[in-house]
Design a protein around this motif. Sequence first.
Motif, PDB file in Angstrom:
ATOM      1  N   VAL A   9       0.856  -1.247  -0.008  1.00  0.00           N
ATOM      2  CA  VAL A   9       0.154  -0.119  -0.045  1.00  0.00           C
ATOM      3  C   VAL A   9       0.756   1.214   0.161  1.00  0.00           C
ATOM      4  CG1 VAL A   9      -1.762   1.228   1.132  1.00  0.00           C
ATOM      5  CG2 VAL A   9      -2.005  -1.072   1.214  1.00  0.00           C
ATOM      6  N   ILE A  10       1.893   1.437   0.673  1.00  0.00           N
ATOM      7  CA  ILE A  10       2.907   2.328   0.773  1.00  0.00           C
ATOM      8  C   ILE A  10       3.441   2.619  -0.455  1.00  0.00           C
ATOM      9  CG2 ILE A  10       4.952   3.365   1.882  1.00  0.00           C
ATOM     10  CD1 ILE A  10       2.434   2.442   3.636  1.00  0.00           C
ATOM     11  N   GLN A  11       3.950   1.875  -1.148  1.00  0.00           N
ATOM     12  CA  GLN A  11       4.725   1.789  -2.572  1.00  0.00           C
ATOM     13  C   GLN A  11       3.378   2.432  -3.544  1.00  0.00           C
ATOM     14  OE1 GLN A  11       5.899  -1.683  -4.816  1.00  0.00           O
ATOM     15  NE2 GLN A  11       7.777  -0.544  -4.668  1.00  0.00           N
ATOM     16  N   ALA A  12       2.406   1.884  -3.363  1.00  0.00           N
ATOM     17  CA  ALA A  12       1.107   2.193  -4.293  1.00  0.00           C
ATOM     18  C   ALA A  12       1.004   3.636  -4.055  1.00  0.00           C
ATOM     19  CB  ALA A  12       0.010   1.160  -4.080  1.00  0.00           C
ATOM     20  N   ALA A  13       0.620   4.157  -2.828  1.00  0.00           N
ATOM     21  CA  ALA A  13       0.435   5.572  -2.544  1.00  0.00           C
ATOM     22  C   ALA A  13       1.493   6.361  -3.000  1.00  0.00           C
ATOM     23  CB  ALA A  13       0.357   5.505  -0.760  1.00  0.00           C
ATOM     24  N   ALA A  14       2.671   6.049  -2.989  1.00  0.00           N
ATOM     25  CA  ALA A  14       3.896   6.933  -3.408  1.00  0.00           C
ATOM     26  C   ALA A  14       3.720   7.199  -4.792  1.00  0.00           C
ATOM     27  CB  ALA A  14       5.304   6.194  -3.093  1.00  0.00           C
ATOM     28  N   THR A  15       3.157   6.197  -5.720  1.00  0.00           N
ATOM     29  CA  THR A  15       3.122   6.235  -7.256  1.00  0.00           C
ATOM     30  C   THR A  15       1.738   6.382  -7.750  1.00  0.00           C
ATOM     31  OG1 THR A  15       3.273   3.970  -7.361  1.00  0.00           O
ATOM     32  CG2 THR A  15       5.331   5.037  -7.178  1.00  0.00           C
ATOM     33  N   GLU A  36       1.482   0.420  14.008  1.00  0.00           N
ATOM     34  CA  GLU A  36       1.075   1.555  15.101  1.00  0.00           C
ATOM     35  C   GLU A  36       2.001   2.399  15.118  1.00  0.00           C
ATOM     36  OE1 GLU A  36      -0.684   1.161  19.402  1.00  0.00           O
ATOM     37  OE2 GLU A  36       0.816  -0.137  19.002  1.00  0.00           O
ATOM     38  N   GLY A  37       1.411   3.749  15.356  1.00  0.00           N
ATOM     39  CA  GLY A  37       2.258   5.064  15.498  1.00  0.00           C
ATOM     40  C   GLY A  37       3.069   5.372  14.368  1.00  0.00           C
ATOM     41  N   VAL A  38       2.812   4.947  13.240  1.00  0.00           N
ATOM     42  CA  VAL A  38       3.467   5.535  12.227  1.00  0.00           C
ATOM     43  C   VAL A  38       3.215   6.969  11.993  1.00  0.00           C
ATOM     44  CG1 VAL A  38       3.813   5.584   9.612  1.00  0.00           C
ATOM     45  CG2 VAL A  38       3.434   3.385  10.774  1.00  0.00           C
ATOM     46  N   ASP A  39       4.188   7.900  11.665  1.00  0.00           N
ATOM     47  CA  ASP A  39       4.255   9.400  11.438  1.00  0.00           C
ATOM     48  C   ASP A  39       3.474   9.854  10.109  1.00  0.00           C
ATOM     49  OD1 ASP A  39       4.349  12.050  11.318  1.00  0.00           O
ATOM     50  OD2 ASP A  39       6.465  12.361  11.786  1.00  0.00           O
ATOM     51  N   LYS A  40       2.404   9.858   9.990  1.00  0.00           N
ATOM     52  CA  LYS A  40       1.400  10.169   8.872  1.00  0.00           C
ATOM     53  C   LYS A  40       1.976  11.387   8.131  1.00  0.00           C
ATOM     54  CE  LYS A  40      -2.454   8.005  10.573  1.00  0.00           C
ATOM     55  NZ  LYS A  40      -3.944   7.762  10.471  1.00  0.00           N
ATOM     56  N   ALA A  41       2.897  12.287   8.860  1.00  0.00           N
ATOM     57  CA  ALA A  41       3.570  13.334   7.865  1.00  0.00           C
ATOM     58  C   ALA A  41       4.756  12.862   6.849  1.00  0.00           C
ATOM     59  CB  ALA A  41       3.970  14.517   8.833  1.00  0.00           C
ATOM     60  N   LYS A  42       5.176  11.847   7.350  1.00  0.00           N
ATOM     61  CA  LYS A  42       6.363  11.342   6.806  1.00  0.00           C
ATOM     62  C   LYS A  42       5.930  10.603   5.485  1.00  0.00           C
ATOM     63  CE  LYS A  42       9.779  11.093  10.549  1.00  0.00           C
ATOM     64  NZ  LYS A  42      10.663  10.191  11.131  1.00  0.00           N
ATOM     65  N   ARG A  43       6.634  10.824   4.400  1.00  0.00           N
ATOM     66  CA  ARG A  43       6.259  10.058   3.433  1.00  0.00           C
ATOM     67  C   ARG A  43       7.395   9.025   3.013  1.00  0.00           C
ATOM     68  NH1 ARG A  43       2.472  11.779   4.273  1.00  0.00           N
ATOM     69  NH2 ARG A  43       1.173  13.241   3.252  1.00  0.00           N
ATOM     70  N   TYR A  44       6.965   7.421   2.759  1.00  0.00           N
ATOM     71  CA  TYR A  44       7.955   6.692   2.737  1.00  0.00           C
ATOM     72  C   TYR A  44       7.534   6.036   1.031  1.00  0.00           C
ATOM     73  CZ  TYR A  44       8.341   6.436   7.740  1.00  0.00           C
ATOM     74  OH  TYR A  44       8.604   6.892   9.033  1.00  0.00           O
ATOM     75  N   THR A  45       8.611   5.286   0.770  1.00  0.00           N
ATOM     76  CA  THR A  45       8.461   4.843  -0.551  1.00  0.00           C
ATOM     77  C   THR A  45       7.766   3.439  -0.691  1.00  0.00           C
ATOM     78  OG1 THR A  45      10.735   4.083  -0.592  1.00  0.00           O
ATOM     79  CG2 THR A  45      10.354   6.252  -1.547  1.00  0.00           C
ATOM     80  N   SER A  46       8.026   2.693   0.299  1.00  0.00           N
ATOM     81  CA  SER A  46       7.379   1.331   0.165  1.00  0.00           C
ATOM     82  C   SER A  46       7.320   0.888   1.665  1.00  0.00           C
ATOM     83  CB  SER A  46       8.645   0.511  -0.373  1.00  0.00           C
ATOM     84  OG  SER A  46       9.856   0.474   0.614  1.00  0.00           O
ATOM     85  N   MET A  47       6.532  -0.429   1.836  1.00  0.00           N
ATOM     86  CA  MET A  47       6.538  -0.921   3.088  1.00  0.00           C
ATOM     87  C   MET A  47       7.774  -1.190   3.733  1.00  0.00           C
ATOM     88  SD  MET A  47       6.919  -4.065   4.517  1.00  0.00           S
ATOM     89  CE  MET A  47       6.819  -5.660   3.103  1.00  0.00           C
ATOM     90  N   ALA A  48       8.925  -1.716   3.108  1.00  0.00           N
ATOM     91  CA  ALA A  48      10.215  -1.904   3.412  1.00  0.00           C
ATOM     92  C   ALA A  48      10.771  -0.655   4.386  1.00  0.00           C
ATOM     93  CB  ALA A  48      11.276  -2.560   2.295  1.00  0.00           C
TER      94      ALA A  48
END
Length: 219
Positions: free
Chosen positions: A121-127, A156-168
């Motif tokens: 989901v993280i990778q898909a959201a980034a692209t 839990e507790g992921v900073d939603k302001a940060k942008r990650y490129t993938s789950m990893a």
Amino acid sequence: MNKKLIVGVFAGLGVMLSSMSANAADNLFKNYVYGSALADYKEADGYYDCSEDVGGVALCIDDVSFIDHKFTAALVFSGSKLIMVSLISAFDPDLFATSVGTLAQTFKLTTLSDGRTQFDVIQAAATSTKDELATKLANFEGGAMSGGTVSYTFYEGVDKAKRYTSMASQVTALPDNTRAAEVLIAGEGADAGLVIRFGFPKLEANKISAAAKKPAEAF
């Protein structure tokens, strides 16, 4: 509900681990502490051995309350220490919606899985745009549902302001004692079940890594 089917399939997915000791504050679910001793629960009222159903060393207890619903809780142990708590119930669409909605308040959806493949989901959201992401999620869910199994992994507790490129990249940045939750739907019709599993995947992964680094015993 076939408890062996539900818990066995869920424990076998290994979704959390794809992503050494814990502190006393590392609670898996409510007052269930990661690393607490099997003996503490064997002596307590209400617990019964459900190892055969779960497929590993486990104790179960019925009528555990969460989100205004009564679940069977399966406590899974490794080396006589508690490593996972799974809440098990018959599937109900409203219960599923409430489970996901409750987790989403403090956890971040990170991956989906159908037991064979994983949707990042993280990778898909980034692209993707929001509409594109929604379409991709719906398509994966639909295919997974038709196959009889779909799971949603939250951290839990992921900073939603940060942008990650993938789950990893997200999981790597999180503390080792970050709690993860998986919501699983498995089975069809009257045998369909809902499981909510809580664990500390990075702590468990650290154990595996440490064991792999130990010198091999001569044989």
